[in-house]
Design an enzyme around this catalytic site. Structure first.
Site, mmCIF file in Angstrom:
data_model
loop_
_atom_site.group_PDB
_atom_site.id
_atom_site.type_symbol
_atom_site.label_atom_id
_atom_site.label_comp_id
_atom_site.label_asym_id
_atom_site.label_seq_id
_atom_site.Cartn_x
_atom_site.Cartn_y
_atom_site.Cartn_z
ATOM 1 N N ASN A 105 0.871 -1.170 0.000
ATOM 2 C CA ASN A 105 0.000 0.000 0.000
ATOM 3 C C ASN A 105 0.912 1.224 0.000
ATOM 4 O OD1 ASN A 105 -1.894 1.972 0.443
ATOM 5 N ND2 ASN A 105 -2.759 1.050 2.291
ATOM 6 N N ARG B 70 -2.608 -1.930 -3.461
ATOM 7 C CA ARG B 70 -3.777 -1.077 -3.353
ATOM 8 C C ARG B 70 -3.605 0.029 -4.395
ATOM 9 N NH1 ARG B 70 -5.869 1.873 2.040
ATOM 10 N NH2 ARG B 70 -7.815 2.615 1.181
ATOM 11 N N HIS C 115 -12.492 3.848 -0.554
ATOM 12 C CA HIS C 115 -12.537 2.923 0.597
ATOM 13 C C HIS C 115 -13.210 1.601 0.226
ATOM 14 C CE1 HIS C 115 -12.150 6.370 3.753
ATOM 15 N NE2 HIS C 115 -10.985 5.768 3.567
ATOM 16 N N HIS D 264 -16.891 4.097 7.603
ATOM 17 C CA HIS D 264 -15.439 3.898 7.714
ATOM 18 C C HIS D 264 -14.857 5.226 8.191
ATOM 19 C CE1 HIS D 264 -11.405 2.327 6.360
ATOM 20 N NE2 HIS D 264 -11.179 3.602 6.585
ATOM 21 N N LEU D 265 -14.527 5.281 9.470
ATOM 22 C CA LEU D 265 -14.092 6.549 10.071
ATOM 23 C C LEU D 265 -12.628 6.455 10.489
ATOM 24 C CD1 LEU D 265 -17.239 7.111 12.346
ATOM 25 C CD2 LEU D 265 -16.915 7.775 9.949
ATOM 26 N N GLY D 266 -11.754 6.958 9.638
ATOM 27 C CA GLY D 266 -10.331 7.016 9.969
ATOM 28 C C GLY D 266 -9.856 8.433 9.705
ATOM 29 N N GLY E 149 -9.049 9.442 6.754
ATOM 30 C CA GLY E 149 -9.996 9.603 5.666
ATOM 31 C C GLY E 149 -11.282 8.956 6.159
ATOM 32 N N ARG F 163 -9.196 16.731 5.436
ATOM 33 C CA ARG F 163 -9.967 17.011 4.207
ATOM 34 C C ARG F 163 -11.301 17.654 4.559
ATOM 35 N NH1 ARG F 163 -9.386 11.071 1.861
ATOM 36 N NH2 ARG F 163 -7.453 10.757 3.007
ATOM 37 N N ASP G 47 -6.077 14.659 14.530
ATOM 38 C CA ASP G 47 -6.186 13.357 15.187
ATOM 39 C C ASP G 47 -7.334 13.364 16.200
ATOM 40 O OD1 ASP G 47 -4.086 10.853 15.686
ATOM 41 O OD2 ASP G 47 -5.387 11.307 17.388
ATOM 42 N N MET G 48 -8.295 12.474 16.005
ATOM 43 C CA MET G 48 -9.486 12.465 16.860
ATOM 44 C C MET G 48 -9.133 12.220 18.323
ATOM 45 S SD MET G 48 -12.672 12.919 17.085
ATOM 46 C CE MET G 48 -13.646 12.751 15.597
ATOM 47 N N ILE H 160 -11.326 5.495 14.072
ATOM 48 C CA ILE H 160 -12.270 6.158 14.987
ATOM 49 C C ILE H 160 -13.465 5.237 15.244
ATOM 50 C CG2 ILE H 160 -13.790 8.150 15.282
ATOM 51 C CD1 ILE H 160 -11.872 9.720 13.390
ATOM 52 N N GLU I 171 -13.741 2.034 15.099
ATOM 53 C CA GLU I 171 -13.444 0.819 15.871
ATOM 54 C C GLU I 171 -13.088 1.127 17.320
ATOM 55 O OE1 GLU I 171 -10.375 -1.357 13.743
ATOM 56 O OE2 GLU I 171 -11.442 -1.003 11.863
ATOM 57 N N GLU J 19 -8.193 -4.281 5.071
ATOM 58 C CA GLU J 19 -8.048 -4.109 3.621
ATOM 59 C C GLU J 19 -6.972 -5.032 3.057
ATOM 60 O OE1 GLU J 19 -7.754 -0.187 4.887
ATOM 61 O OE2 GLU J 19 -9.079 0.628 3.352
HETATM 62 P P1 ADP Z 1 -6.209 5.999 8.161
HETATM 63 O O1 ADP Z 1 -7.343 6.637 7.428
HETATM 64 O O2 ADP Z 1 -4.929 6.786 8.079
HETATM 65 O O3 ADP Z 1 -6.044 4.516 7.896
HETATM 66 P P2 ADP Z 1 -7.042 5.104 10.793
HETATM 67 O O4 ADP Z 1 -8.149 4.219 10.327
HETATM 68 O O5 ADP Z 1 -5.842 4.485 11.398
HETATM 69 O O6 ADP Z 1 -6.602 6.154 9.699
HETATM 70 O O7 ADP Z 1 -7.690 6.104 11.883
HETATM 71 C C1 ADP Z 1 -6.956 7.126 12.451
HETATM 72 C C2 ADP Z 1 -7.896 7.945 13.361
HETATM 73 O O8 ADP Z 1 -8.410 7.073 14.371
HETATM 74 C C3 ADP Z 1 -7.190 9.083 14.068
HETATM 75 O O9 ADP Z 1 -8.014 10.239 14.057
HETATM 76 C C4 ADP Z 1 -7.082 8.560 15.493
HETATM 77 O O10 ADP Z 1 -7.060 9.576 16.454
HETATM 78 C C5 ADP Z 1 -8.352 7.755 15.591
HETATM 79 N N1 ADP Z 1 -8.322 6.838 16.731
HETATM 80 C C6 ADP Z 1 -7.551 5.756 16.928
HETATM 81 N N2 ADP Z 1 -7.778 5.228 18.157
HETATM 82 C C7 ADP Z 1 -8.709 6.020 18.751
HETATM 83 C C8 ADP Z 1 -9.381 6.030 20.005
HETATM 84 N N3 ADP Z 1 -9.128 5.108 20.926
HETATM 85 N N4 ADP Z 1 -10.283 6.997 20.244
HETATM 86 C C9 ADP Z 1 -10.552 7.941 19.332
HETATM 87 N N5 ADP Z 1 -9.976 7.990 18.120
HETATM 88 C C10 ADP Z 1 -9.069 7.044 17.831
#
Ligand code: ADP
Length: 395
Positions: free
Chosen positions: A9, A91, A179, A206-208, A210, A239, A281-282, A327, A329, A377
């Site tokens: 990836n 990917r 995604h 799908h909350l990351g 991205g 974004r 970063d959340m 986020i 998960e 993925e």
């Molecule tokens: P990517 O899109 O880069 O693959 P990820 O799926 O790894 O990203 O998600 C990253 C996000 O998940 C970041 O905003 C991070 O702060 C958040 N995150 C990871 N663990 C936690 C948690 N325990 N509580 C809140 N947010 C989290």
């Protein structure tokens, strides 16, 4: 000696990798080279996640994706001694209108994917760099492209069109969605988790960094929040998400932003980072006492709720809501807030199950079931690579 598949990836400054044994696709090792172009660093973990190697290359500033792949291959020779690489899966963010399934890579496909670079300028070149690095370093290894857009090619014409003049739609200016590998993984898990929802109407969030959502009807994508680029839809880490096109025109004419300035703004300076002024970063925002962090989270949750409503309308109802991504998960708080706002759909979150991080986090009598499913993925990419290569016969 057992055969193994390498899954790659390629990002702008990183090359992530996983090695799977062929057959049962057991994960052997995974890791990444990060800091490509600045200060490269290799991290290697076992299949179960333990750190087995960390290496910083201080003297390598002119280190590119080909060097990164060379380093990975060299370390794999040492670490995965009893396995022989027989194929590589990549990917690839954009497969255009044509690719609704993974494809074996040849020179013809590479030039086709190069033509799609203008549609995904921030991702596609790095995916292509990884493909070219494999051609250079190990030309004998067959390669497979797994597209992030492919899963959404099942969508109806209306779901894929913008209200633009037809000539632009015909030239490829349409909603693609991204995604897709993550949604495909969740769709494949769903029948064993909830057969009724798998055969019915599900929304996956799908909350990351991205973030996007996808509406599944019987496991097939019928609508999604990202569109022409991965910048549309939800408010993300950096974004912007959905934005009135008039804002871009205004910023061009009144604030003198050019294409490069707008690109930086919508991809890198907006979202949680832009609104909070603190972080993308959340986790950092949730831990912050600054009111601007709370406002950024409020906006993230609010916009998610509106997009959720829109996808429920596209599906004509809802049987299940699935959270995935970093986020989705890991943050019970964000899940709780999203579910609270979505009570109108008939969602009843079980707070204890949510806090404990159970797989099912809704009450049994909730009209809409709620699940947390960790996405994978790489696993889907390994499956595709193995299938496309028919790893015993075709290689
Ligand atoms: P990517 O899109 O880069 O693959 P990820 O799926 O790894 O990203 O998600 C990253 C996000 O998940 C970041 O905003 C991070 O702060 C958040 N995150 C990871 N663990 C936690 C948690 N325990 N509580 C809140 N947010 C989290």
């Amino acid at each position: 000696m057992t055969d193994a598949l390498l899954v790659l990836n390629g990002g702008s400054s990183s090359l992530k990798f996983s090695v799977f044994q062929t057959g049962d696709l057991g994960l052997l090792v995974r890791g990444q080279v990060e800091g490509i172009g600045t200060g490269p660093r290799l991290i290697l973990r076992s299949g179960s996640g333990e750190l087995i190697e960390e290496q910083t290359l201080t003297d390598r500033v002119r280190f590119d994706h080909t060097d990164a792949l060379g380093l990975i291959l060299q370390r794999l020779q040492v670490r995965v001694l009893d396995h022989r690489l027989v194929g590589v899966g990549h990917r690839v963010v954009h497969g255009g209108v044509k690719h609704a399934a993974p494809a074996r890579i040849d020179a013809c496909l590479v030039s086709e994917l190069e033509q799609l670079v203008p549609l995904a300028p921030l991702h596609q070149p790095h995916n292509l760099a990884a493909i070219k690095a494999v051609f250079l370093k190990t030309p004998h290894l067959p390669q497979v492209a797994c597209f992030d857009t492919a899963f959404h090619r099942t969508q109806s014409q209306v779901a894929q069109w913008f209200g633009l003049p037809r000539r632009y739609t015909e030239q490829g200016v349409r909603r693609y969605g991204f995604h897709g590998l993550s949604y495909e993984f969740v769709a494949a898990e769903l029948p064993s988790v909830d057969p009724r929802a798998a055969a019915g109407k599900t929304i996956v969030a799908h909350l990351g960094n991205g973030a996007s959502m996808c509406a599944l009807q019987a496991g097939r994508s019928i609508a999604t929040t990202m569109s022409f680029t991965p910048a549309d839809g939800l408010v993300m880490g950096t974004r912007v998400g959905s934005l009135d096109p008039g804002v871009l025109l205004y910023l061009m004419t009144r604030h003198g932003l050019d294409a490069a300035g707008l690109e930086k703004l919508v991809y890198h300076e907006s979202g949680l980072l832009g609104v909070s002024g603190i972080s993308s970063d959340m986790r950092t925002l949730l831990a912050s006492a600054d009111p601007q962090a709370a406002e950024a989270i409020d906006l993230f949750v609010y916009r998610l709720g509106r997009e959720l409503g829109s996808l429920v309308a596209a599906l004509g109802g809802l049987d299940a809501l699935v959270f995935t991504g970093g986020i989705g998960e890991n943050s019970d708080l964000i899940r709780a807030r999203v579910c609270q706002d979505a009570a109108w759909i008939g969602i009843r979150l079980n707070d204890d199950a949510n806090r404990q991080g159970s797989r099912r986090i809704s009450y049994d009598d909730s009209k809409v079931a709620i699940y947390v499913i960790a996405t994978n993925e790489e696993c889907i990419m390994a499956q595709h690579t193995q299938r496309v290569l028919g790893f015993n016969g075709a290689i």
